[in-house]
Design a protein around this motif. Structure first.
Motif, mmCIF file in Angstrom:
data_model
loop_
_atom_site.group_PDB
_atom_site.id
_atom_site.type_symbol
_atom_site.label_atom_id
_atom_site.label_comp_id
_atom_site.label_asym_id
_atom_site.label_seq_id
_atom_site.Cartn_x
_atom_site.Cartn_y
_atom_site.Cartn_z
ATOM 1 N N VAL A 162 0.373 7.774 10.813
ATOM 2 C CA VAL A 162 -0.230 6.484 10.461
ATOM 3 C C VAL A 162 0.897 5.517 10.119
ATOM 4 C CG1 VAL A 162 -1.784 5.253 8.902
ATOM 5 C CG2 VAL A 162 -2.280 7.630 9.509
ATOM 6 N N GLY A 163 0.847 4.308 10.671
ATOM 7 C CA GLY A 163 1.853 3.315 10.307
ATOM 8 C C GLY A 163 2.112 2.312 11.410
ATOM 9 N N GLU A 164 2.525 1.105 11.006
ATOM 10 C CA GLU A 164 2.821 0.039 11.960
ATOM 11 C C GLU A 164 3.534 -1.070 11.208
ATOM 12 O OE1 GLU A 164 3.816 -1.217 14.751
ATOM 13 O OE2 GLU A 164 2.159 -0.149 15.730
ATOM 14 N N SER A 165 4.115 -1.992 11.956
ATOM 15 C CA SER A 165 4.683 -3.205 11.356
ATOM 16 C C SER A 165 4.343 -4.361 12.279
ATOM 17 C CB SER A 165 6.198 -3.079 11.187
ATOM 18 O OG SER A 165 6.841 -2.881 12.430
ATOM 19 N N GLY A 166 3.892 -5.461 11.703
ATOM 20 C CA GLY A 166 3.475 -6.586 12.529
ATOM 21 C C GLY A 166 3.615 -7.895 11.786
ATOM 22 N N ALA A 167 2.747 -8.834 12.102
ATOM 23 C CA ALA A 167 2.842 -10.170 11.514
ATOM 24 C C ALA A 167 2.506 -10.169 10.028
ATOM 25 C CB ALA A 167 1.914 -11.129 12.261
ATOM 26 N N THR A 168 1.659 -9.233 9.623
ATOM 27 C CA THR A 168 1.290 -9.128 8.215
ATOM 28 C C THR A 168 1.712 -7.750 7.688
ATOM 29 O OG1 THR A 168 -0.918 -8.309 8.784
ATOM 30 C CG2 THR A 168 -0.676 -10.684 8.506
ATOM 31 N N ALA A 169 1.811 -7.638 6.380
ATOM 32 C CA ALA A 169 2.212 -6.369 5.771
ATOM 33 C C ALA A 169 1.184 -5.290 6.087
ATOM 34 C CB ALA A 169 2.365 -6.541 4.268
ATOM 35 N N TYR A 170 1.655 -4.134 6.478
ATOM 36 C CA TYR A 170 0.747 -3.047 6.844
ATOM 37 C C TYR A 170 0.203 -2.325 5.610
ATOM 38 C CZ TYR A 170 -1.104 1.012 9.317
ATOM 39 O OH TYR A 170 -1.937 1.987 9.805
ATOM 40 N N TRP A 171 1.110 -1.924 4.713
ATOM 41 C CA TRP A 171 0.678 -1.139 3.556
ATOM 42 C C TRP A 171 0.397 -2.040 2.370
ATOM 43 C CZ3 TRP A 171 -1.176 3.444 4.184
ATOM 44 C CH2 TRP A 171 -0.718 4.252 5.224
ATOM 45 N N THR A 172 -0.817 -2.550 2.339
ATOM 46 C CA THR A 172 -1.328 -3.255 1.177
ATOM 47 C C THR A 172 -2.041 -2.234 0.281
ATOM 48 O OG1 THR A 172 -3.440 -3.683 2.255
ATOM 49 C CG2 THR A 172 -1.691 -5.350 2.549
ATOM 50 N N PRO A 173 -2.311 -2.560 -0.977
ATOM 51 C CA PRO A 173 -3.061 -1.616 -1.816
ATOM 52 C C PRO A 173 -4.400 -1.225 -1.200
ATOM 53 C CG PRO A 173 -2.061 -3.302 -3.182
ATOM 54 C CD PRO A 173 -1.827 -3.725 -1.752
ATOM 55 N N GLU A 174 -5.051 -2.183 -0.551
ATOM 56 C CA GLU A 174 -6.354 -1.895 0.054
ATOM 57 C C GLU A 174 -6.214 -0.913 1.215
ATOM 58 O OE1 GLU A 174 -6.248 -5.382 -2.293
ATOM 59 O OE2 GLU A 174 -5.098 -4.987 -0.461
ATOM 60 N N HIS A 175 -5.194 -1.117 2.044
ATOM 61 C CA HIS A 175 -5.000 -0.208 3.175
ATOM 62 C C HIS A 175 -4.549 1.164 2.694
ATOM 63 C CE1 HIS A 175 -3.295 0.478 7.497
ATOM 64 N NE2 HIS A 175 -4.340 1.220 7.226
ATOM 65 N N PHE A 176 -3.755 1.198 1.649
ATOM 66 C CA PHE A 176 -3.354 2.472 1.068
ATOM 67 C C PHE A 176 -4.588 3.287 0.676
ATOM 68 C CE2 PHE A 176 -2.106 5.361 -2.270
ATOM 69 C CZ PHE A 176 -0.817 5.760 -1.943
ATOM 70 N N SER A 177 -5.522 2.646 -0.005
ATOM 71 C CA SER A 177 -6.741 3.336 -0.444
ATOM 72 C C SER A 177 -7.587 3.810 0.725
ATOM 73 C CB SER A 177 -7.573 2.409 -1.342
ATOM 74 O OG SER A 177 -6.862 2.085 -2.516
ATOM 75 N N SER A 178 -7.731 2.950 1.752
ATOM 76 C CA SER A 178 -8.559 3.334 2.896
ATOM 77 C C SER A 178 -7.912 4.447 3.706
ATOM 78 C CB SER A 178 -8.840 2.117 3.786
ATOM 79 O OG SER A 178 -7.638 1.598 4.335
ATOM 80 N N ALA A 179 -6.582 4.406 3.842
ATOM 81 C CA ALA A 179 -5.887 5.469 4.569
ATOM 82 C C ALA A 179 -5.975 6.793 3.819
ATOM 83 C CB ALA A 179 -4.423 5.090 4.802
ATOM 84 N N LEU A 180 -5.922 6.742 2.504
ATOM 85 C CA LEU A 180 -6.043 7.954 1.707
ATOM 86 C C LEU A 180 -7.436 8.558 1.852
ATOM 87 C CD1 LEU A 180 -4.658 9.828 -0.282
ATOM 88 C CD2 LEU A 180 -5.383 8.318 -2.139
ATOM 89 N N ALA A 181 -8.447 7.700 1.896
ATOM 90 C CA ALA A 181 -9.818 8.191 2.067
ATOM 91 C C ALA A 181 -10.013 8.830 3.437
ATOM 92 C CB ALA A 181 -10.805 7.038 1.879
ATOM 93 N N ALA A 182 -9.250 8.363 4.431
ATOM 94 C CA ALA A 182 -9.387 8.879 5.800
ATOM 95 C C ALA A 182 -8.385 9.987 6.118
ATOM 96 C CB ALA A 182 -9.209 7.728 6.799
ATOM 97 N N LEU A 183 -7.636 10.453 5.141
ATOM 98 C CA LEU A 183 -6.610 11.464 5.375
ATOM 99 C C LEU A 183 -7.232 12.735 5.933
ATOM 100 C CD1 LEU A 183 -3.492 11.722 4.820
ATOM 101 C CD2 LEU A 183 -4.129 12.981 2.760
ATOM 102 N N PRO A 184 -6.728 13.256 7.059
ATOM 103 C CA PRO A 184 -7.297 14.489 7.629
ATOM 104 C C PRO A 184 -7.227 15.637 6.629
ATOM 105 C CG PRO A 184 -5.830 13.426 9.196
ATOM 106 C CD PRO A 184 -5.658 12.709 7.890
ATOM 107 N N GLY A 185 -8.204 16.498 6.694
ATOM 108 C CA GLY A 185 -8.265 17.620 5.764
ATOM 109 C C GLY A 185 -7.289 18.725 6.087
ATOM 110 N N GLU A 186 -6.793 18.758 7.316
ATOM 111 C CA GLU A 186 -5.863 19.802 7.724
ATOM 112 C C GLU A 186 -4.635 19.186 8.375
ATOM 113 O OE1 GLU A 186 -7.891 22.464 10.315
ATOM 114 O OE2 GLU A 186 -9.173 23.305 8.732
ATOM 115 N N GLY A 187 -3.539 19.925 8.353
ATOM 116 C CA GLY A 187 -2.321 19.488 9.024
ATOM 117 C C GLY A 187 -1.460 18.602 8.146
#
Length: 242
Positions: A162-187
């Motif tokens: 997971v990760g990218e860089s573009g015109a806006t900041a990728y890792w905002t607090p909101e995206h951090f929370s959503s990515a954590l909620a979507a973290l795969p259970g394995e691997g």
């Protein structure tokens, strides 16, 4: 694994990455060895989990035998022509950059990845994989095709990315929370990030965005969210123990 790219790229970027490693939740970084702040960054990062950020895009080659026909007009690396580089040339340059990292850092690299994901090009990936297999190092994969190719060569790699860089900041607090909620259970998942302070020497399109990411990874809420989810960030050495 929360890995900060671009250590050594610029003094301001370096300071931010080291702060994120020591005070925040970032658990790993990768060093550019032919950039303006490479030497100072390596000295400050000793003892931390640091891999090689292979740079084939800009700056001088490290391999003294790097072919002249693949240099840019200013004597630098292949740049836009990197996809045409023969695997043998990539292998020699990757090995030279890895050896420089070990000299600068005084320790072995934890893993390998590539600035701007240029290992999407098959010959770059092959050359990098040869070095990784010889050194026994994992390599970042960014998609299933790359993951399969690396494993076919006997090279360890992450299961998810997971990760990218573009015109806006990728890792905002909101995206951090959503990515954590979507973290795969394995691997094993890598979260690529680009924290830092504003660049002082280099010009990069991802500048102020780095300060937003740095704030995200320094926030106490981010550490608390990881703890509540039972997630403990690690580094690529876990793949070598598989």
């Amino acid at each position: 694994m929360i890995n900060a790219d671009d250590l050594g790229y610029d003094p301001g970027i370096t300071r931010g990455i080291l702060q994120a490693l020591r005070e925040g939740v970032v658990s790993s970084s990768t060093l550019l060895v032919n950039a303006p702040d490479s030497g100072d960054a390596a000295r400050q990062a000793r003892g931390l989990a640091i891999g090689l950020h292979l740079n084939l895009d800009r700056g001088p080659p490290v391999d003294p035998a790097f072919p002249g026909e693949w240099r840019t007009v200013d004597g630098g690396l292949a740049g836009a022509r990197v996809g045409e580089l023969p695997a043998d040339v990539v292998e020699a340059e990757a090995l030279a950059q890895l050896e420089r990292l070990e000299r600068l850092l005084g320790q072995a690299a934890t893993h390998l990845d590539v600035h701007k994901h240029l290992h999407r090009h098959p010959q770059v990936l092959e050359g990098l994989a040869r070095v990784a297999r010889r050194a026994g190092l994992p390599v970042r994969s960014i998609d299933a095709r790359m993951r399969g190719a690396l494993r076919a060569w006997g090279v360890a790699t992450n299961d998810h990315f997971v990760g990218e860089s573009g015109a806006t900041a990728y890792w905002t607090p909101e995206h951090f929370s959503s990515a954590l909620a979507a973290l795969p259970g394995e691997g094993v998942t890598e979260w690529m990030c680009h924290p830092g302070h504003l660049p002082e020497v280099v010009t990069t399109r991802y500048a102020a965005q780095r300060e937003v990411e740095l704030g995200t990874f320094l926030e106490s809420r981010s550490r608390e969210a990881l703890e509540q989810a039972g997630v403990h960030p690690t580094d690529f050495r876990v793949l070598r123990a598989r």
